[in-house]
Scaffold this motif. Structure first.
Motif, PDB file in Angstrom:
ATOM      1  N   ASN B 150      17.759 -17.068  -7.469  1.00 39.42           N
ATOM      2  CA  ASN B 150      19.040 -16.573  -7.984  1.00 39.42           C
ATOM      3  C   ASN B 150      19.878 -15.946  -6.863  1.00 39.42           C
ATOM      4  N   LEU B 151      19.180 -15.157  -6.044  1.00 40.25           N
ATOM      5  CA  LEU B 151      19.854 -14.444  -4.952  1.00 40.25           C
ATOM      6  C   LEU B 151      20.412 -15.423  -3.915  1.00 40.25           C
ATOM      7  N   ILE B 152      19.618 -16.446  -3.577  1.00 39.50           N
ATOM      8  CA  ILE B 152      20.070 -17.450  -2.592  1.00 39.50           C
ATOM      9  C   ILE B 152      21.288 -18.187  -3.130  1.00 39.50           C
ATOM     10  N   LEU B 153      21.205 -18.614  -4.400  1.00 40.65           N
ATOM     11  CA  LEU B 153      22.329 -19.341  -5.000  1.00 40.65           C
ATOM     12  C   LEU B 153      23.582 -18.473  -5.035  1.00 40.65           C
ATOM     13  N   LEU B 154      23.369 -17.220  -5.407  1.00 41.83           N
ATOM     14  CA  LEU B 154      24.487 -16.283  -5.504  1.00 41.83           C
ATOM     15  C   LEU B 154      25.164 -16.111  -4.138  1.00 41.83           C
ATOM     16  N   THR B 155      24.341 -15.943  -3.103  1.00 48.46           N
ATOM     17  CA  THR B 155      24.877 -15.771  -1.743  1.00 48.46           C
ATOM     18  C   THR B 155      25.675 -17.002  -1.335  1.00 48.46           C
ATOM     19  N   GLY B 165      37.541 -11.448  -5.487  1.00 43.51           N
ATOM     20  CA  GLY B 165      38.150 -10.343  -6.250  1.00 43.51           C
ATOM     21  C   GLY B 165      37.275 -10.052  -7.441  1.00 43.51           C
ATOM     22  N   PHE B 166      37.890 -10.028  -8.637  1.00 42.70           N
ATOM     23  CA  PHE B 166      37.113  -9.744  -9.843  1.00 42.70           C
ATOM     24  C   PHE B 166      36.172 -10.894 -10.202  1.00 42.70           C
ATOM     25  N   ASN B 167      36.342 -12.027  -9.537  1.00 40.29           N
ATOM     26  CA  ASN B 167      35.447 -13.156  -9.815  1.00 40.29           C
ATOM     27  C   ASN B 167      34.021 -12.868  -9.318  1.00 40.29           C
ATOM     28  N   ILE B 168      33.893 -12.002  -8.317  1.00 45.43           N
ATOM     29  CA  ILE B 168      32.560 -11.714  -7.767  1.00 45.43           C
ATOM     30  C   ILE B 168      31.695 -10.953  -8.793  1.00 45.43           C
ATOM     31  N   PRO B 169      32.191  -9.800  -9.361  1.00 40.07           N
ATOM     32  CA  PRO B 169      31.353  -9.158 -10.391  1.00 40.07           C
ATOM     33  C   PRO B 169      31.077 -10.081 -11.573  1.00 40.07           C
ATOM     34  N   ALA B 170      32.032 -10.957 -11.896  1.00 40.40           N
ATOM     35  CA  ALA B 170      31.818 -11.881 -13.007  1.00 40.40           C
ATOM     36  C   ALA B 170      30.648 -12.817 -12.700  1.00 40.40           C
ATOM     37  N   ILE B 171      30.602 -13.306 -11.463  1.00 39.49           N
ATOM     38  CA  ILE B 171      29.511 -14.210 -11.078  1.00 39.49           C
ATOM     39  C   ILE B 171      28.171 -13.450 -11.049  1.00 39.49           C
ATOM     40  N   PHE B 172      28.227 -12.191 -10.593  1.00 36.35           N
ATOM     41  CA  PHE B 172      27.034 -11.345 -10.596  1.00 36.35           C
ATOM     42  C   PHE B 172      26.475 -11.209 -12.001  1.00 36.35           C
ATOM     43  N   LEU B 173      27.402 -10.978 -12.951  1.00 36.43           N
ATOM     44  CA  LEU B 173      26.982 -10.797 -14.340  1.00 36.43           C
ATOM     45  C   LEU B 173      26.320 -12.063 -14.875  1.00 36.43           C
ATOM     46  N   ILE B 174      26.918 -13.220 -14.547  1.00 36.70           N
ATOM     47  CA  ILE B 174      26.337 -14.488 -15.007  1.00 36.70           C
ATOM     48  C   ILE B 174      24.925 -14.645 -14.437  1.00 36.70           C
TER      49      ILE B 174
END
Lengths: 428, 233
Positions: B150-155, B165-174
């Protein structure tokens, strides 16, 4: 009615295909170069570009992705002025450079403007370069405002950035007949990066005299020569026993619609006529080809016929269903259509920007101009740009193959007609 | 007339550097600049290597002394090594993690896998010490593996996004929602031998409106984009 202040705009009808097909090789970037007689004074050029940027602010745009369409958004970034080295017409690298679709390249006594076909066509690019030249020579003290056409000093008119195709679109016009596939040069592609150019400088007067002898224009003369050489290559390929599926030689010749429709449009506003010869009908002499090209171009540049093409092109984007297709799917469809239909229809391209005129006070400062059309696609393989200034006409062949056979034959043919040619790889 | 020797353009008489190719007009100055740049870059590399080495050394001293002290106290009290063993294992794992974090810039993916292997080894040792190897293999390591993936994909995804911008916390939440669902799947498999999703599903559903709102705010605020342009038909 066009908007009063340019902030953003959908792409014009002709530009819509480019974002879908552009790549690191098929860049859709064209180049217009001016060769001066003196080295460029860089500080004056910076000031000139600043003035031109203000005047043509609608060229200072970023390409943005919408949900249904791409659109152009005004930017505050300055135009990059960089050293001219490496391959011409390179794709814009938005990670490395700024997000604009235009840049200026300078080396010694040359100024080149490279811009994406998404924002304008050859005429728009030429107008922008002329404005840079006028402001440059004003900064150098050779001319003052009274010598510059008021068009370059006035505020931009809203009509300049409207989509003129949409403006002159007529409803209920019958569809045009689909063209058959055409013959393509049988040359092998170069390894990447493929694009290279060959410049040849010839005398405008000599060529004009030859064209006048045949009672045609320079464009018709060159298009006929192009088709004649294609015929030679077709015959040789045929004799060698190589399989040729498509036996029609067809040349795409851009037509500046501003000469036909009353508009101040500075975005893309050109269409193509496609003179052709059918090789199945036997060998054509050069004079026969000239006659065919002359009449075909006369007929095809008729306003009513052009209206039909505009309507065909614009009706697609006006279609209710097409408009509601998401961009990613539109891109796939456009890409497929481009490679299945678009590129198959013609064997070559000749784009002639015509004769350039500048104010007599600065005309002696310039040696010649060069127009390089965007790199050709893998099927087309080769294209040719033509521009003339005073007695120097420059043919710029853009080629992505390993062979220079076409250019050699073309230039030899002109030499045989009694036209002197100087070949150069890079102006200095 | 003063011209740049590199690109050939004419320069104003007061120009020292050509604004086009950024080269010094005077060759001596160019040589000086190159030497200074070379020296600066060498010293920068050296100082960063030294800093990293120092940090690893300090960590080793702090963790090593902690381990020695706890081992000594444990031995004094019990006349053998009991609880201090866990501290020894934990400190060794922590030290291994610190080392890979320090050198993560050079080999980013190796960092993830090195960290995963060390932590897995730690969990297996602990598991083995408490019971026979059981929960570490069946539960802890699969959950941890899914965390690292998950962490690798997220990075990777965050790297690819141009306008952050706000898309980063949104992706974190997903990513969190997905991770929780995977975690519950493994727990449920471990306990009941069947995948039954309960609480993680509620969390994932609750995340959806928050994520949508964050994406909406992001596109609304993104560099003066208005939705009229974005959704223009």
């Amino acid at each position: 009615m066009p908007k009063k202040n340019f902030e953003w705009s959908p792409l014009d009808n002709a530009a819509k295909i480019f974002p879908a097909v552009k790549s690191s090789e098929l860049t859709s970037v064209m180049r217009l170069m001016v060769v001066l007689k003196q080295p460029v004074t860089i500080s004056k050029l910076y000031k000139a570009v600043e003035c031109s940027t203000k005047r043509f602010s609608y060229f200072i745009v970023n390409l943005k992705k919408g949900f249904f369409w791409y659109y152009l958004q005004q930017s505050k970034d300055p135009i990059q002025i960089i050293e001219d080295k490496g391959i011409p017409c390179k794709a814009f690298n938005h990670q490395k450079d700024n997000n604009l679709l235009i840049r200026i390249l300078v080396h010694a006594n040359t100024i080149s403007i490279e811009c994406s076909h998404i924002i304008t066509d050859g005429y728009g690019l030429l107008t922008f370069l002329k404005s840079v030249l006028y402001f440059y020579f004003r900064e150098k003290g050779l001319i003052n405002d009274t010598h510059i056409d008021s068009f370059y000093t006035l505020e931009p008119n809203a009509e300049e950035y409207e989509d003129a195709y949409n403006h002159f679109f007529k409803n209920n016009i019958p569809p045009i007949i689909r063209l058959s596939k055409s013959f393509h040069l049988p040359f092998h592609l170069k390894p990447k990066p493929r694009f290279s150019i060959l410049l040849s400088v010839l005398s405008t007067n000599e060529l004009l005299t030859k064209a006048k002898e045949k009672e045609v224009s320079i464009t018709v003369y060159l298009v006929a020569a192009y088709l004649f050489i294609l015929q030679e290559i077709y015959n040789e390929t045929h004799t060698k026993g190589l399989q040729i599926k498509n036996r029609i030689g067809r040349i795409q010749v851009p037509v500046n619609l501003r000469n036909i429709y009353p508009t101040k449009c500075m975005r893309n506003f050109s269409l193509f006529v496609m003179p052709e010869i059918d090789y199945r009908l036997g060998n054509y002499s050069f004079d026969e080809i000239l006659k065919k090209v002359y009449y075909q171009m006369k007929l095809d540049t008729d306003e009513k016929n052009l209206s039909k093409i505009i309507s065909r092109n614009v009706s697609g984007e006006k279609n209710t269903l097409v408009r509601r297709i998401p961009l990613w799917l539109k891109n796939i469809l456009l890409y497929t259509k481009y490679y299945s239909e678009g590129v198959n229809q013609f064997s070559g391209v000749i784009t002639n920007l015509g004769k350039i005129n500048l104010h007599e006070k600065i005309s002696d400062q310039i040696d010649y101009f060069v127009i390089t059309p965007p790199p050709p696609n893998k099927r087309l393989k080769l294209n040719c740009g033509v521009i003339s200034y005073k007695d120097k006409l420059v043919l710029s062949f853009g080629n992505i193959t390993k062979s220079n056979d076409f250019e050699k034959r073309f230039l030899k043919f002109l030499i045989k007609q009694g036209i002197k040619i100087k070949i150069t790889e890079k102006p200095n | 007339m003063k011209c740049c020797k590199n690109c050939g353009v004419e320069l104003d008489s007061n120009m020292i550097i050509c604004p086009l190719c950024n080269q010094y007009v005077d060759n001596n100055r160019l040589q000086e600049k190159t030497q200074i740049q070379e020296l600066e870059s060498t010293s920068n590399i050296q100082s960063s290597i030294e800093k990293n080495r120092l940090f690893v050394e300090v960590s080793a001293i702090v963790l090593g002394s902690g381990v020695l002290i706890t081992l000594f106290i444990d031995w004094l009290v019990h006349k053998s090594i009991t609880w201090s063993y866990y501290n020894l294992i934990a400190s060794a794992t922590l030290f291994a993690n610190i080392t890979v974090i320090i050198f993560r810039n050079r080999l980013p993916y190796l960092f993830y896998w090195a960290s995963f292997i060390t932590n897995s080894a730690f969990l297996i040792i602990i598991d083995n010490d408490i019971t026979d190897i059981d929960w570490s293999i069946k539960l802890a390591i699969p959950i941890m593996l899914s965390f690292y993936i998950n962490l690798i994909l997220l990075t990777r995804i965050i790297k690819l996004i141009r306008e952050k911008g706000f898309n980063i916390p949104a992706i974190f939440l997903i990513a969190t929602g997905l991770f929780l669902m995977i975690t519950e799947s493994f727990i449920s498999l471990y306990l009941y031998n069947v995948i039954v999703l309960k609480w993680s599903l509620i969390v994932a559903v609750s995340i959806i409106p928050v994520t949508i709102s964050l994406f909406y705010i992001h596109f609304r605020l993104k560099k003066r984009i208005d939705l009229k342009r974005f959704f223009n038909i």
